[in-house]
Motif scaffolding. Structure first.
Motif, PDB file in Angstrom:
ATOM      1  N   UNK A  42     133.320 -11.654  41.351  1.00 15.72           N
ATOM      2  CA  UNK A  42     132.762 -12.652  40.424  1.00 15.72           C
ATOM      3  C   UNK A  42     132.158 -12.019  39.163  1.00 15.72           C
ATOM      4  N   UNK A  43     131.476 -10.888  39.312  1.00 21.65           N
ATOM      5  CA  UNK A  43     130.879 -10.240  38.147  1.00 21.65           C
ATOM      6  C   UNK A  43     131.948  -9.677  37.213  1.00 21.65           C
ATOM      7  N   UNK A  44     132.998  -9.108  37.774  1.00 19.55           N
ATOM      8  CA  UNK A  44     134.093  -8.606  36.931  1.00 19.55           C
ATOM      9  C   UNK A  44     134.720  -9.742  36.138  1.00 19.55           C
ATOM     10  N   UNK A  56     123.604  -4.445  37.981  1.00 16.77           N
ATOM     11  CA  UNK A  56     124.289  -4.840  39.221  1.00 16.77           C
ATOM     12  C   UNK A  56     125.562  -4.032  39.487  1.00 16.77           C
ATOM     13  N   UNK A  57     125.810  -3.811  40.775  1.00 14.88           N
ATOM     14  CA  UNK A  57     127.080  -3.251  41.209  1.00 14.88           C
ATOM     15  C   UNK A  57     128.150  -4.317  41.008  1.00 14.88           C
ATOM     16  N   UNK A  58     129.291  -3.912  40.441  1.00 14.69           N
ATOM     17  CA  UNK A  58     130.330  -4.888  40.139  1.00 14.69           C
ATOM     18  C   UNK A  58     131.017  -5.378  41.407  1.00 14.69           C
ATOM     19  N   UNK A  86     134.494 -10.092  32.157  1.00 11.03           N
ATOM     20  CA  UNK A  86     135.854  -9.830  31.645  1.00 11.03           C
ATOM     21  C   UNK A  86     136.233  -8.354  31.791  1.00 11.03           C
ATOM     22  N   UNK A  87     135.968  -7.842  32.987  1.00 11.46           N
ATOM     23  CA  UNK A  87     136.339  -6.466  33.310  1.00 11.46           C
ATOM     24  C   UNK A  87     137.601  -6.518  34.178  1.00 11.46           C
ATOM     25  N   UNK A  88     138.665  -5.838  33.794  1.00  9.86           N
ATOM     26  CA  UNK A  88     139.921  -5.908  34.560  1.00  9.86           C
ATOM     27  C   UNK A  88     139.732  -5.412  35.993  1.00  9.86           C
ATOM     28  N   UNK A 104     125.417 -13.949  43.271  1.00 14.09           N
ATOM     29  CA  UNK A 104     126.500 -12.985  43.034  1.00 14.09           C
ATOM     30  C   UNK A 104     125.972 -11.559  42.883  1.00 14.09           C
ATOM     31  N   UNK A 105     124.670 -11.399  42.750  1.00 17.63           N
ATOM     32  CA  UNK A 105     124.088 -10.059  42.701  1.00 17.63           C
ATOM     33  C   UNK A 105     123.864  -9.579  44.145  1.00 17.63           C
TER      34      UNK A 105
END
Length: 675
Positions: free
Chosen positions: A201-203, A196-198, A207-209, A167-168
């Protein structure tokens, strides 16, 4: 009157000559240069040495113990000059940028932190690209400055994020932007400093909206961003010590360098009149031509529990109209609306839907000489990752039985703006029963226009290429197909069949073959087409119009006399030899208003016949044709900026990978089922 400014800043070559050294082995801080881009002086005086190696390396400073050494006149060695100027600009911004990299084509990407848009979980960066070019517009070297939107980078390092490493994708380490799979050894030794650039999957993991990009006029923020960047970092004595930028800043395009499509190119022909607005024209005077089929039957396919709340409501909208502004469907399509209840199917469950539909269609006794249209009220949105296959399977099964279809997601029916949705599907429904909602208002010309578009499936990592054939320059389409992108001979064969049909139908008269292509065409792709023409004994020019399917955000011009900044629709600017920007929007007059503000389309011209474009009238005619074909989009009454010669094949190519069969059903090659 347009007063056009483009995001290019001219500058002059430094007048001094400098000596440069070149090495055959790469060292830290040295950059590769292909031998074809070495200074002219080396080719003139040391050619025998130059050809011994494919790449040479330099840091633009050292000459000690070098293999090749020469003084360079930057006026004549422009390819080498571009490398030099690019490295000078990169070195200048290393200390200024919050992150920096060379992008995939070797231009400089500068990221600047936007503290106001950042949070405790991520940093937000505004991204800019700086590109050295030798501009056909400015007739000099120039610096292109573009704004590339924003990127968000996690404030948590990758060694603290417990997620599979696939995912990175892109990371930032020590102000350098790197691809994770090519991470440097230094970065690997300091994973606690790699961020990492968001992505989605990373968001989700952090838990980043998710944010939805704001719609609206992009010209204004773009112009504000590059103007601020120019004033803060380029319009300074320090930067001009590196590159002597023109004091006037962004280049004002001379009026005589700006071309314009013919005003009548906006015209569309309806039943007994001409207009420029598809929405108004479909209502009055009405569509250009109704369905040629005497008998048309509509029927529903739907999930049984959805009948009362969705299907009956939709039927009433079709039968009686929607509120006050959408009259009954038959008034729009000029066709009696007959819903065949005996043919309709209510399936028990989405899990058994395909099995039930297959059984229903096999046992369906269709009336002869009748066009059937399935209205599929889908319980599942086609973007639902877990269940979207159902949407495509239904489409494919219907095509096998020569039935076209219109899919409507059930929740759309209760949307407050469903009236606008109905207005958009009206031309699509008419086209699916072989009617013509509107056509181009232009004189008939004996030429075949072929559109080739593409879509890359992320699931299979395979690119599929769709083709569309137009038998005249009025924009009436006959024939679609789909292939894998390496099947050049099949694509050429399909084109050959249509050329043969065209020639037979037009008494062996064909002036030229025009191909609208989604990317620069290669020799491997054009050779089979030329051989096909040879076998048909057709000695006609092949004109390739390459059309980028994404809007140009690297080259953008602005009308500084207009508050909205968007140039007039139909404005044409040549940014390099036979490379153009085409502004294609709904601003038809200097005081006109447009709801949408698309960036320009970038296109280029090529012809198998030498000097074909010496006559500027031919250039304008070909670009005018691209412009007009954007008006032929029947999936919506809304203005489009890409021509259907690219858009339609791309739509076919996007759906085809989801079909079970490896061939498009024959009925699907001659119907606009995909709208």
């Amino acid at each position: 009157m347009n007063n056009l400014t483009i995001n290019i800043i001219p500058f002059k070559h430094p007048s001094i000559q400098k000596e440069f050294g070149f090495y055959t082995e790469k060292k830290e801080g040295y950059f590769p240069i292909h031998r074809t881009e070495l200074p002219n002086e080396l080719w003139d005086n040391q050619k025998e040495e130059v050809v011994k190696h494919k790449f040479y390396y330099t840091n633009f400073e050292d000459t000690e113990d070098c293999i090749l050494k020469t003084k360079v006149d930057l006026y004549s060695s422009t390819k080498f000059a571009k490398h030099l100027y690019t490295r000078l600009v990169y070195q200048y911004f290393i200390d200024i940028a919050d992150a920096i990299q060379f992008n995939y084509v070797g231009d400089i990407e500068v990221w600047l932190l936007d503290a106001k848009a950042s949070t405790t979980k991520y940093n937000s960066y505004n991204k800019y690209t700086l590109k050295i070019e030798f501009s056909g517009l400015t007739k000099s070297p120039a610096l292109l400055l573009s704004y590339d939107s924003t990127s968000k980078v996690a404030t948590t390092s990758i060694d603290e994020i417990n997620i599979p490493t696939e995912y990175f994708k892109t990371v930032v380490y020590n102000k350098e932007i790197q691809r994770f799979k090519y991470l440097t050894e230094d970065a690997k030794q300091h994973l606690d400093q790699v961020y990492p650039l968001l992505n989605i999957p990373l968001k989700n993991h952090l838990e980043i909206p998710h944010t939805v990009p704001r719609k609206g006029n992009r010209y204004k923020p773009y112009f504000n961003h590059i103007t601020t960047f120019y004033n803060n970092y380029l319009n300074t004595d320090e930067f001009r010590d590196i590159l002597p930028l023109d004091e006037n800043g962004f280049f004002d395009i001379p009026e005589d360098e700006v071309l314009q499509t013919h005003y009548h190119s906006n015209n569309l022909r309806f039943y007994d009149g001409v207009g420029i607005d598809p929405k108004a024209g479909m209502k009055n005077p009405g569509p250009y031509k109704s369905s040629p089929h005497d008998n048309v039957r509509f029927f529903f396919i739907y999930h049984k529990p959805d009948r009362a709340d969705y299907v009956v409501k939709l039927y009433n909208y079709f039968e009686k109209g929607y509120k006050t502004f959408f009259p009954p469907l038959k008034k729009h399509i000029r066709q009696p609306f007959y819903m065949d209840n005996d043919t309709s199917l209510a399936f028990e469950s989405p899990d058994t839907a395909i099995k039930e539909i297959k059984h229903h269609l096999i046992n369906l006794e269709k009336q002869p000489n009748t066009r059937y249209v399935a209205v599929y009220v889908s319980p599942i949105h086609k973007e639902d990752e877990d269940n979207k296959h159902l949407y495509y399977q239904v489409k494919e099964e219907l095509l096998k039985h020569e039935i076209t279809s219109q899919v409507i997601y059930k929740e759309s029916i209760n949307n407050a703006y469903f009236g606008a949705f109905l207005e958009n599907i009206t031309p699509a429904l008419l086209a699916k029963i072989d009617g013509i909602p509107w056509r181009l208002d232009r004189e008939l010309k004996q030429e075949l226009i072929v559109g080739v578009g593409a879509f890359k499936s992320m699931e299979t990592n395979t690119r599929f290429v769709g083709s569309a054939f137009c038998f005249n320059n009025k924009g009436e389409f006959k024939g679609f197909d789909c292939f894998r992108d390496n099947e050049f001979d099949l694509i050429a064969g399909a084109i050959g069949k249509q050329i043969l049909k065209f020639v037979v139908d037009n008494d062996n008269k064909a002036e030229r073959l025009i191909i609208h292509y989604y990317k620069p065409i290669s020799k491997d792709e054009i050779d089979p087409i030329q051989k096909t023409l040879g076998r048909l004994k057709l000695d006609i020019p092949i004109v390739i119009v390459t059309i980028n399917k994404t809007e140009s955000s690297d080259y953008v011009a602005f009308d500084t006399n207009d508050n909205a900044l968007m140039p007039l629709s139909g404005t044409i600017i040549e940014i390099a030899h036979l490379k153009y920007l085409l502004f294609n929007n709904a601003k038809y007059s200097s005081n006109g208003f447009a709801k949408d503000h698309p960036f320009p389309v970038k296109l280029s011209l090529y012809c198998t016949e030498q000097d074909y474009f010496e006559d500027i009238a031919i250039v304008k005619e070909l670009i005018d044709q691209v412009y007009q074909f954007s008006r032929m989009y029947w999936k919506s009454v809304k203005q489009q900026n890409l021509p259907v010669t690219i858009k339609y094949p791309e739509m076919v190519a996007q759906i085809f990978p989801h079909f079970e069969g490896d061939k498009l059903p024959d009925f699907g090659k001659n119907n606009l089922w995909f709208l």
